[in-house]
Design a protein around this motif. Structure first.
Motif, PDB file in Angstrom:
ATOM      1  N   GLU A 135     -18.677   6.590 -33.475  1.00 22.11           N
ATOM      2  CA  GLU A 135     -19.267   5.575 -34.346  1.00 22.11           C
ATOM      3  C   GLU A 135     -18.184   4.838 -35.127  1.00 22.11           C
ATOM      4  OE1 GLU A 135     -23.230   5.492 -37.077  1.00 22.11           O
ATOM      5  OE2 GLU A 135     -22.997   6.476 -35.137  1.00 22.11           O
ATOM      6  N   ARG A 136     -17.232   5.611 -35.626  1.00 21.02           N
ATOM      7  CA  ARG A 136     -16.135   5.001 -36.401  1.00 21.02           C
ATOM      8  C   ARG A 136     -15.312   4.058 -35.525  1.00 21.02           C
ATOM      9  NH1 ARG A 136     -15.444  10.112 -38.517  1.00 21.02           N
ATOM     10  NH2 ARG A 136     -13.591  10.516 -37.232  1.00 21.02           N
ATOM     11  N   SER A 137     -15.087   4.474 -34.246  1.00 22.36           N
ATOM     12  CA  SER A 137     -14.217   3.667 -33.378  1.00 22.36           C
ATOM     13  C   SER A 137     -14.979   2.496 -32.767  1.00 22.36           C
ATOM     14  CB  SER A 137     -13.644   4.537 -32.255  1.00 22.36           C
ATOM     15  OG  SER A 137     -14.674   4.853 -31.332  1.00 22.36           O
TER      16      SER A 137
END
Lengths: 98, 262
Positions: A74-76
């Motif tokens: 999700e962060r990437s």
């Protein structure tokens, strides 16, 4: 990989042929390793292979990576790889929960 | 239909094609049965399994070839009927295979001579215009490559072990010598097979290729080259008493009840 069995042969070349006939002629093998009996080193000591104290912390089962991986993705902003999707799909319920 | 494919070739070919298939099928059938006589009594247990398995491979090749032949002759006989329901004189295998399995050295010598000749024959068919045969030959060659490795390993060991092994091998090669070159002797009507592109060369060329292939092996092992076939037109006729005995053996179950379903 598993032990297929033993053959008696006068030399390595015929040992390969015989191994193929005894352990490969019915499509039960995709590869055979043939070694001389004298070159097989045996380890069967239960104290070394099956320690008496708790070693469960050496097994990977206690580490749940799924949530950490999902958060990292999700962060990437990158979606799952197709291989990952194939593995995960059968375990997903219809509403998407795990 | 394979029959249609055969008749699309030049007119003389179906009969010549049938003889080619019959020669190949009978060769594989006879050496397969003959070598299977070692089951249970080969020199060591592992070799017993190996030789029996190789003999079974040859019978499987024969079965596939008999099926092609049944399509070509199209006379109502199936592969089993062609394989088993002929009198001994009706078989068309090479005289090399008329010799009994003999001792182990004779079996090795015979199989070396046969396998090397058969490899040349299969190579000459690898691009055959008769597609069912080309497809089958591609599969057979993948198995024969291993047979060649196995038999060459044995030939080398017998040839290079002084005393009884080498002496027995030399005696066997001497007994087989006059029939050694019969596998590739020209077939009747082979010209039509050439014209139609079923095979890529006449028997005389195949014989030369075979000799070129085995000469370095035999020279390295100081073994004699086989002489030309004694009587090429009779390369596949006038079978021996040893074959008549084998024929009695391999037809014995079939004769119990030719119509039984297996």
């Amino acid at each position: 990989m598993q032990h297929g069995g033993s053959v008696l042969a006068p030399d390595a070349e015929l040992a390969v042929h015989y191994a193929r006939e005894l352990f490969g002629r019915r499509q039960e093998s995709v590869r055979l390793w043939i070694v001389r009996r004298a070159d097989v080193h045996d380890l069967a000591d239960p104290d070394l292979l099956d320690p008496p104290l708790d070693r469960s912390f050496k097994k990977p089962g206690g580490y749940v990576m799924r949530d950490k991986l999902a958060a990292a993705r999700e962060r990437s902003g990158r979606p799952k790889s197709s291989a990952g999707e194939r593995r995960a799909a059968p375990r997903s319920s219809p509403d998407g929960s795990q | 239909m394979t029959t249609a494919a055969a008749s699309d070739l030049v007119p003389a070919t179906p009969n010549a094609l049938a003889l080619l298939l019959l020669a190949m099928a009978d060769d594989e059938f006879v050496i397969g049965f003959s070598d299977s006589e070692w089951t249970g009594i080969a020199p060591l247990l592992e070799e017993d399994v190996a030789m029996s398995s190789i003999a079974q491979d040859e019978l499987a090749h024969a079965q596939a070839l008999f099926r092609l032949l049944a399509d070509v002759v199209d006379d109502g006989r199936d592969a089993d009927a062609i394989a088993y329901d002929r009198p001994a004189d009706g078989y068309f295998h090479a005289r090399l295979l008329d010799h009994a399995r003999g001792d182990w050295a004779q079996t090795i010598a015979r199989r070396f001579l046969y396998e090397t000749a058969d490899a040349v024959r299969l190579e000459a068919l690898a691009g055959s215009s008769y597609l069912p045969l080309r497809d089958l030959v591609g599969k057979i060659r993948r198995e024969e490559r291993y047979h060649a490795m196995h038999i060459t390993a044995w030939l080398e060991r017998l040839a290079s072990t002084a005393g009884e092994p080498r002496n027995r091998l030399l005696a066997a090669l001497d007994r087989l010598a006059l029939d050694a070159a019969t596998v590739l002797a020209p077939l009747p009507d082979e010209l039509s097979l050439l014209m139609a592109g079923v095979v890529d060369a006449p028997g005389s060329d195949l014989d030369a290729r075979w000799r070129a292939a085995i000469a370095p092996v035999l020279a390295r092992l100081k073994l004699p080259m086989p002489p030309p076939a004694a009587d090429p037109p009779r390369a596949r006729t006038d079978h021996s008493d040893a074959f008549r005995w084998l024929h009695g053996e391999f037809t014995s179950v079939r004769r119990l009840d030719p119509r039984a379903a297996w």
